[in-house]
Design a protein around this motif. Structure first.
Motif, PDB file in Angstrom:
ATOM      1  N   VAL A  58      52.383 -41.934 -13.683  1.00  0.00           N
ATOM      2  CA  VAL A  58      52.768 -41.083 -12.275  1.00  0.00           C
ATOM      3  C   VAL A  58      52.479 -40.336 -13.495  1.00  0.00           C
ATOM      4  O   VAL A  58      53.430 -40.433 -14.322  1.00  0.00           O
ATOM      5  N   ARG A  59      51.561 -39.244 -13.937  1.00  0.00           N
ATOM      6  CA  ARG A  59      51.704 -38.609 -14.746  1.00  0.00           C
ATOM      7  C   ARG A  59      52.553 -37.303 -14.450  1.00  0.00           C
ATOM      8  O   ARG A  59      52.373 -36.858 -13.382  1.00  0.00           O
ATOM      9  N   THR A  60      53.437 -35.815 -14.915  1.00  0.00           N
ATOM     10  CA  THR A  60      54.378 -35.178 -14.611  1.00  0.00           C
ATOM     11  C   THR A  60      54.164 -34.542 -15.376  1.00  0.00           C
ATOM     12  O   THR A  60      54.068 -33.994 -16.806  1.00  0.00           O
ATOM     13  N   ALA A  61      54.109 -33.385 -15.229  1.00  0.00           N
ATOM     14  CA  ALA A  61      54.213 -31.497 -15.761  1.00  0.00           C
ATOM     15  C   ALA A  61      54.877 -30.707 -14.851  1.00  0.00           C
ATOM     16  O   ALA A  61      55.276 -31.035 -13.952  1.00  0.00           O
ATOM     17  N   THR A  62      56.154 -30.293 -15.712  1.00  0.00           N
ATOM     18  CA  THR A  62      56.522 -28.516 -15.272  1.00  0.00           C
ATOM     19  C   THR A  62      56.161 -28.273 -15.140  1.00  0.00           C
ATOM     20  O   THR A  62      55.648 -27.005 -16.853  1.00  0.00           O
ATOM     21  N   ILE A  63      55.969 -26.552 -14.208  1.00  0.00           N
ATOM     22  CA  ILE A  63      55.221 -25.276 -14.538  1.00  0.00           C
ATOM     23  C   ILE A  63      56.341 -24.354 -13.737  1.00  0.00           C
ATOM     24  O   ILE A  63      56.906 -24.537 -13.376  1.00  0.00           O
ATOM     25  N   ASN A  64      56.394 -23.027 -13.758  1.00  0.00           N
ATOM     26  CA  ASN A  64      56.805 -22.221 -13.912  1.00  0.00           C
ATOM     27  C   ASN A  64      56.170 -21.566 -12.705  1.00  0.00           C
ATOM     28  O   ASN A  64      57.729 -21.169 -11.113  1.00  0.00           O
ATOM     29  N   SER A  65      55.722 -21.311 -11.910  1.00  0.00           N
ATOM     30  CA  SER A  65      54.913 -21.534 -10.731  1.00  0.00           C
ATOM     31  C   SER A  65      52.832 -21.090 -10.941  1.00  0.00           C
ATOM     32  O   SER A  65      53.051 -21.008 -12.055  1.00  0.00           O
ATOM     33  N   GLY A  66      52.208 -21.214  -9.785  1.00  0.00           N
ATOM     34  CA  GLY A  66      51.000 -20.725 -10.209  1.00  0.00           C
ATOM     35  C   GLY A  66      50.204 -20.504  -8.690  1.00  0.00           C
ATOM     36  O   GLY A  66      50.687 -20.722  -7.369  1.00  0.00           O
ATOM     37  N   PHE A  67      48.839 -21.446  -8.852  1.00  0.00           N
ATOM     38  CA  PHE A  67      48.372 -21.484  -7.532  1.00  0.00           C
ATOM     39  C   PHE A  67      47.738 -23.174  -7.670  1.00  0.00           C
ATOM     40  O   PHE A  67      47.637 -23.624  -8.544  1.00  0.00           O
ATOM     41  N   LEU A  68      46.988 -23.696  -6.410  1.00  0.00           N
ATOM     42  CA  LEU A  68      46.489 -24.545  -6.282  1.00  0.00           C
ATOM     43  C   LEU A  68      45.655 -25.077  -5.691  1.00  0.00           C
ATOM     44  O   LEU A  68      45.737 -24.108  -4.064  1.00  0.00           O
ATOM     45  N   ALA A  79      48.601 -22.483 -14.069  1.00  0.00           N
ATOM     46  CA  ALA A  79      50.410 -22.405 -13.802  1.00  0.00           C
ATOM     47  C   ALA A  79      50.472 -20.994 -15.286  1.00  0.00           C
ATOM     48  O   ALA A  79      48.942 -21.198 -15.948  1.00  0.00           O
ATOM     49  N   GLU A  80      50.749 -19.579 -15.158  1.00  0.00           N
ATOM     50  CA  GLU A  80      51.115 -19.201 -16.365  1.00  0.00           C
ATOM     51  C   GLU A  80      52.169 -19.754 -17.578  1.00  0.00           C
ATOM     52  O   GLU A  80      51.200 -20.134 -18.444  1.00  0.00           O
ATOM     53  N   ALA A  81      52.621 -20.859 -17.159  1.00  0.00           N
ATOM     54  CA  ALA A  81      52.965 -21.834 -18.006  1.00  0.00           C
ATOM     55  C   ALA A  81      54.016 -23.419 -17.409  1.00  0.00           C
ATOM     56  O   ALA A  81      53.575 -23.988 -16.627  1.00  0.00           O
ATOM     57  N   VAL A  82      53.309 -24.488 -18.904  1.00  0.00           N
ATOM     58  CA  VAL A  82      53.317 -25.614 -18.363  1.00  0.00           C
ATOM     59  C   VAL A  82      54.225 -26.390 -19.356  1.00  0.00           C
ATOM     60  O   VAL A  82      53.633 -26.091 -20.293  1.00  0.00           O
ATOM     61  N   ASP A  83      54.605 -27.055 -19.183  1.00  0.00           N
ATOM     62  CA  ASP A  83      55.511 -28.414 -20.043  1.00  0.00           C
ATOM     63  C   ASP A  83      54.668 -29.431 -19.726  1.00  0.00           C
ATOM     64  O   ASP A  83      55.423 -30.479 -18.463  1.00  0.00           O
ATOM     65  N   ALA A  84      54.152 -29.705 -20.795  1.00  0.00           N
ATOM     66  CA  ALA A  84      52.904 -30.746 -19.825  1.00  0.00           C
ATOM     67  C   ALA A  84      53.554 -32.470 -21.129  1.00  0.00           C
ATOM     68  O   ALA A  84      52.766 -32.970 -21.368  1.00  0.00           O
ATOM     69  N   SER A  85      55.306 -32.334 -21.205  1.00  0.00           N
ATOM     70  CA  SER A  85      55.263 -33.639 -21.942  1.00  0.00           C
ATOM     71  C   SER A  85      55.609 -34.556 -21.186  1.00  0.00           C
ATOM     72  O   SER A  85      54.685 -35.673 -21.522  1.00  0.00           O
ATOM     73  N   GLY A  86      54.683 -34.637 -19.991  1.00  0.00           N
ATOM     74  CA  GLY A  86      55.070 -36.021 -19.371  1.00  0.00           C
ATOM     75  C   GLY A  86      53.557 -36.069 -19.249  1.00  0.00           C
ATOM     76  O   GLY A  86      53.642 -37.682 -17.731  1.00  0.00           O
ATOM     77  N   LEU A  87      52.775 -35.887 -19.503  1.00  0.00           N
ATOM     78  CA  LEU A  87      51.220 -36.150 -19.508  1.00  0.00           C
ATOM     79  C   LEU A  87      50.769 -36.680 -20.941  1.00  0.00           C
ATOM     80  O   LEU A  87      51.182 -36.306 -21.837  1.00  0.00           O
ATOM     81  N   THR A  88      50.283 -37.794 -20.879  1.00  0.00           N
ATOM     82  CA  THR A  88      49.679 -38.740 -21.818  1.00  0.00           C
ATOM     83  C   THR A  88      47.899 -38.530 -21.036  1.00  0.00           C
ATOM     84  O   THR A  88      47.926 -38.835 -19.691  1.00  0.00           O
ATOM     85  N   ASN A  89      47.066 -38.959 -21.703  1.00  0.00           N
ATOM     86  CA  ASN A  89      45.225 -38.913 -21.491  1.00  0.00           C
ATOM     87  C   ASN A  89      44.916 -39.859 -21.847  1.00  0.00           C
ATOM     88  O   ASN A  89      45.502 -40.820 -23.134  1.00  0.00           O
TER      89      ASN A  89
END
Length: 89
Positions: A58-68, A79-89
């Motif tokens: 499971v990869r995780t990212a934190t967003i402030n708000s957005g659309f899906l 999303a306007e802002a994304v904290d992608a520290s939980g994502l790795t490719n």
């Protein structure tokens, strides 16, 4: 088993792209769980965690708000802002 094609995009860059078996995020109407074959959907997301379930876990990212957006097993999260520290490719 079919897979979802997922794209996570911040206002200034593409954050992550890949395949997933499931995507979950919190919308204004509650928690959304997207699996392959999901009906088309456009949702408004609230601040919180986006979970992308794939072959590597499971990869995780934190967003402030957005659309899906979901259409034909393609999931796009904007999303306007994304904290992608939980994502790795």
């Amino acid at each position: 088993m079919s897979q979802l094609q997922v794209e996570l995009v911040a206002a200034d860059r593409k954050v992550w792209e890949g395949e997933a078996s499931q995507v979950s995020a919190r919308s204004i109407a509650g928690e959304l769980g997207i699996l392959p074959g999901h009906t088309p959907l456009l949702g408004v997301l609230v601040e919180g965690e986006v979970k992308i379930h794939g072959e590597g876990g499971v990869r995780t990212a934190t967003i402030n708000s957005g659309f899906l957006s979901v259409d034909h097993d393609r999931v796009t999260i904007l999303a306007e802002a994304v904290d992608a520290s939980g994502l790795t490719n």
